[in-house]
Design a protein around this motif. Structure first.
Motif, PDB file in Angstrom:
ATOM      1  N   GLY A 299      -7.906   0.873  -6.549  1.00 21.48           N
ATOM      2  CA  GLY A 299      -8.161   1.651  -5.347  1.00 21.48           C
ATOM      3  C   GLY A 299      -7.102   2.684  -5.034  1.00 21.48           C
ATOM      4  O   GLY A 299      -6.890   3.051  -3.884  1.00 21.48           O
ATOM      5  N   ARG A 300      -6.399   3.161  -6.062  1.00 22.72           N
ATOM      6  CA  ARG A 300      -5.403   4.202  -5.834  1.00 22.72           C
ATOM      7  C   ARG A 300      -6.019   5.535  -5.454  1.00 22.72           C
ATOM      8  O   ARG A 300      -5.347   6.405  -4.943  1.00 22.72           O
ATOM      9  CB  ARG A 300      -4.619   4.451  -7.128  1.00 22.72           C
ATOM     10  CG  ARG A 300      -3.437   3.557  -7.320  1.00 22.72           C
ATOM     11  CD  ARG A 300      -2.876   3.827  -8.693  1.00 22.72           C
ATOM     12  NE  ARG A 300      -1.922   2.810  -9.072  1.00 22.72           N
ATOM     13  CZ  ARG A 300      -0.612   3.025  -9.165  1.00 22.72           C
ATOM     14  NH1 ARG A 300      -0.110   4.200  -8.928  1.00 22.72           N
ATOM     15  NH2 ARG A 300       0.192   2.060  -9.498  1.00 22.72           N
ATOM     16  N   THR A 301      -7.285   5.718  -5.798  1.00 19.96           N
ATOM     17  CA  THR A 301      -7.895   7.038  -5.636  1.00 19.96           C
ATOM     18  C   THR A 301      -8.636   7.182  -4.312  1.00 19.96           C
ATOM     19  O   THR A 301      -9.170   8.231  -4.022  1.00 19.96           O
ATOM     20  CB  THR A 301      -8.898   7.311  -6.779  1.00 19.96           C
ATOM     21  OG1 THR A 301      -9.839   6.223  -6.803  1.00 19.96           O
ATOM     22  CG2 THR A 301      -8.193   7.414  -8.113  1.00 19.96           C
ATOM     23  N   HIS A 302      -8.659   6.129  -3.522  1.00 14.60           N
ATOM     24  CA  HIS A 302      -9.438   6.167  -2.288  1.00 14.60           C
ATOM     25  C   HIS A 302      -8.547   5.794  -1.100  1.00 14.60           C
ATOM     26  O   HIS A 302      -7.968   4.712  -1.081  1.00 14.60           O
ATOM     27  CB  HIS A 302     -10.614   5.189  -2.420  1.00 14.60           C
ATOM     28  CG  HIS A 302     -11.485   5.149  -1.215  1.00 14.60           C
ATOM     29  ND1 HIS A 302     -12.336   6.174  -0.896  1.00 14.60           N
ATOM     30  CD2 HIS A 302     -11.609   4.229  -0.233  1.00 14.60           C
ATOM     31  CE1 HIS A 302     -12.962   5.869   0.230  1.00 14.60           C
ATOM     32  NE2 HIS A 302     -12.533   4.707   0.659  1.00 14.60           N
ATOM     33  N   ALA A 303      -8.419   6.711  -0.141  1.00  9.07           N
ATOM     34  CA  ALA A 303      -7.598   6.428   1.040  1.00  9.07           C
ATOM     35  C   ALA A 303      -8.432   5.686   2.075  1.00  9.07           C
ATOM     36  O   ALA A 303      -9.628   5.931   2.218  1.00  9.07           O
ATOM     37  CB  ALA A 303      -7.050   7.719   1.623  1.00  9.07           C
ATOM     38  N   TYR A 304      -7.809   4.741   2.776  1.00  8.23           N
ATOM     39  CA  TYR A 304      -8.509   4.013   3.831  1.00  8.23           C
ATOM     40  C   TYR A 304      -7.688   4.027   5.110  1.00  8.23           C
ATOM     41  O   TYR A 304      -6.463   4.191   5.068  1.00  8.23           O
ATOM     42  CB  TYR A 304      -8.829   2.580   3.400  1.00  8.23           C
ATOM     43  CG  TYR A 304      -7.650   1.728   2.976  1.00  8.23           C
ATOM     44  CD1 TYR A 304      -6.867   1.062   3.918  1.00  8.23           C
ATOM     45  CD2 TYR A 304      -7.333   1.581   1.634  1.00  8.23           C
ATOM     46  CE1 TYR A 304      -5.796   0.275   3.525  1.00  8.23           C
ATOM     47  CE2 TYR A 304      -6.258   0.789   1.234  1.00  8.23           C
ATOM     48  CZ  TYR A 304      -5.491   0.146   2.192  1.00  8.23           C
ATOM     49  OH  TYR A 304      -4.429  -0.625   1.797  1.00  8.23           O
TER      50      TYR A 304
ATOM     51  N   VAL B  84      -4.281  12.254  -3.107  1.00 15.94           N
ATOM     52  CA  VAL B  84      -5.675  12.239  -3.550  1.00 15.94           C
ATOM     53  C   VAL B  84      -6.387  13.278  -2.693  1.00 15.94           C
ATOM     54  O   VAL B  84      -5.814  13.754  -1.706  1.00 15.94           O
ATOM     55  CB  VAL B  84      -6.337  10.848  -3.385  1.00 15.94           C
ATOM     56  CG1 VAL B  84      -5.621   9.817  -4.253  1.00 15.94           C
ATOM     57  CG2 VAL B  84      -6.348  10.393  -1.931  1.00 15.94           C
TER      58      VAL B  84
ATOM     59  N   LYS C  23       0.386  11.817  -0.386  1.00 16.91           N
ATOM     60  CA  LYS C  23       1.088  10.540  -0.490  1.00 16.91           C
ATOM     61  C   LYS C  23       2.486  10.690   0.093  1.00 16.91           C
ATOM     62  O   LYS C  23       3.173  11.677  -0.174  1.00 16.91           O
ATOM     63  CB  LYS C  23       1.175  10.132  -1.959  1.00 16.91           C
ATOM     64  CG  LYS C  23       1.721   8.745  -2.179  1.00 16.91           C
ATOM     65  CD  LYS C  23       1.642   8.412  -3.663  1.00 16.91           C
ATOM     66  CE  LYS C  23       2.525   7.231  -3.988  1.00 16.91           C
ATOM     67  NZ  LYS C  23       2.694   7.088  -5.439  1.00 16.91           N
TER      68      LYS C  23
ATOM     69  N   THR D  35      -3.384   3.940   0.527  1.00 20.60           N
ATOM     70  CA  THR D  35      -4.152   3.699  -0.694  1.00 20.60           C
ATOM     71  C   THR D  35      -3.590   2.459  -1.366  1.00 20.60           C
ATOM     72  O   THR D  35      -2.448   2.059  -1.126  1.00 20.60           O
ATOM     73  CB  THR D  35      -4.081   4.857  -1.714  1.00 20.60           C
ATOM     74  OG1 THR D  35      -2.726   5.057  -2.094  1.00 20.60           O
ATOM     75  CG2 THR D  35      -4.674   6.136  -1.177  1.00 20.60           C
TER      76      THR D  35
ATOM     77  N   TRP E 247      -5.677  13.893   1.078  1.00 20.87           N
ATOM     78  CA  TRP E 247      -4.569  13.076   1.556  1.00 20.87           C
ATOM     79  C   TRP E 247      -3.306  13.322   0.743  1.00 20.87           C
ATOM     80  O   TRP E 247      -3.355  13.390  -0.482  1.00 20.87           O
ATOM     81  CB  TRP E 247      -4.913  11.583   1.438  1.00 20.87           C
ATOM     82  CG  TRP E 247      -6.038  11.159   2.308  1.00 20.87           C
ATOM     83  CD1 TRP E 247      -7.373  11.246   2.011  1.00 20.87           C
ATOM     84  CD2 TRP E 247      -5.946  10.598   3.620  1.00 20.87           C
ATOM     85  NE1 TRP E 247      -8.118  10.751   3.059  1.00 20.87           N
ATOM     86  CE2 TRP E 247      -7.274  10.349   4.053  1.00 20.87           C
ATOM     87  CE3 TRP E 247      -4.870  10.260   4.457  1.00 20.87           C
ATOM     88  CZ2 TRP E 247      -7.540   9.798   5.307  1.00 20.87           C
ATOM     89  CZ3 TRP E 247      -5.152   9.710   5.696  1.00 20.87           C
ATOM     90  CH2 TRP E 247      -6.472   9.485   6.112  1.00 20.87           C
TER      91      TRP E 247
ATOM     92  N   MET F 119      -0.190   7.295   3.452  1.00 16.01           N
ATOM     93  CA  MET F 119      -0.818   8.589   3.202  1.00 16.01           C
ATOM     94  C   MET F 119      -0.945   9.357   4.526  1.00 16.01           C
ATOM     95  O   MET F 119      -1.078   8.760   5.588  1.00 16.01           O
ATOM     96  CB  MET F 119      -2.224   8.396   2.619  1.00 16.01           C
ATOM     97  CG  MET F 119      -2.318   7.488   1.405  1.00 16.01           C
ATOM     98  SD  MET F 119      -1.570   8.158  -0.099  1.00 16.01           S
ATOM     99  CE  MET F 119      -2.806   9.361  -0.592  1.00 16.01           C
TER     100      MET F 119
ATOM    101  N   ALA G  25       0.862  -1.182   0.000  1.00 12.14           N
ATOM    102  CA  ALA G  25       0.000   0.000   0.000  1.00 12.14           C
ATOM    103  C   ALA G  25       0.897   1.231   0.000  1.00 12.14           C
ATOM    104  O   ALA G  25       2.083   1.145   0.351  1.00 12.14           O
ATOM    105  CB  ALA G  25      -0.894  -0.001   1.235  1.00 12.14           C
TER     106      ALA G  25
END
Ligand SMILES: [Zn+2]
Ligand SMILES: [Zn+2]
Length: 225
Positions: free
Chosen positions: A44-49, A144, A149, A39, A147, A28, A25
């Motif tokens: 799923g690169r565009t959504h931070a979790y 993103v 990187k 991310t 966030w 971020m 991953a």
């Protein structure tokens, strides 16, 4: 050589006792600097979790994630070695390695699992691009919405960029962040054995397994008419 993977035809179920899994991953930092997250490296690169997350489909809100007809959901490998092999691919070198608990709705593959419920247990900062263990995170200048990187680097390569320490990231995330003990290993075995350099990234192979599944569904539908 990773090659195509055979799919275990498990019907989709829910799982409460998690699998331990490994994945890459990107680290971020929230825009206000108070939260740490991640991310995905391919999907799923565009959504931070965050450390605890439920998969959501970025393409459609009509189905629960993961879905048989979509590639959404979290992915991880069963084996640490597969995630480490993937980290050698230049396009994933800026990533960190996560140890995760994978649970919830799932699809089981030979080398990994696609699932809905993820808890990050620990982070391995990995190696700086120069080969020494990463000691700090620096901003990459990309991100993103909401966030930034981060990039794991050694203190030499950090230069005069403002560093975020591994401990600081660990406090923000609420999980341990481990520093690698060793610089990149230039052992004779690793250099001499081309089998250790995967031609196909294992994560892509996971996707192929999904596509095989999709194809076999199409075949069944076509034969039925
Ligand atoms: Zn989806
Ligand atoms: Zn370095």
């Amino acid at each position: 050589m990773a090659g195509r993977l055979s799919l275990r035809r498990t019907p989709q179920e829910r799982r409460d006792v998690p699998w331990r899994g490994y994945k890459l991953a990107y680290p971020m930092l929230s825009a206000d600097g108070t939260e740490a997250g991640f991310t995905g490296v391919s999907l799923g690169r565009t959504h931070a979790y965050g450390v605890q997350a439920e998969a959501r489909c970025a393409q459609s809100s009509r189905h629960q994630s993961p879905s048989r007809l979509c590639d959404c959901g979290f992915y991880c490998f069963h084996d640490l070695a597969d995630a480490r092999a993937l980290a050698c691919d230049p396009q994933y070198q800026q990533s960190v390695l996560l140890e995760v608990d994978a649970a919830g709705r799932y699809f089981l593959y030979e080398r990994g699992v696609r699932y809905s419920k993820q808890t990050v247990r620990s982070v391995h900062a990995g190696l700086c691009a120069c080969g020494w263990p990463a000691q700090v995170f620096v901003a990459t200048g990309t991100g993103v919405v909401g966030w930034r990187k981060l990039l794991p680097v050694c203190s030499t390569c950090a230069g005069n960029r403002p560093p975020l320490t591994l401990d600081h990231f660990s406090r923000l995330a609420g999980v341990p962040v481990h520093r690698d003990d060793q610089a990149v290993a230039f052992t004779a075995g690793a250099a001499a054995n081309p089998e250790l350099v995967p031609l196909l990234s294992a994560e892509v192979a996971l996707l192929h397994a999904r596509l095989d599944e999709l194809q076999s569904q199409l075949d069944r539908l076509t034969k039925g008419h």
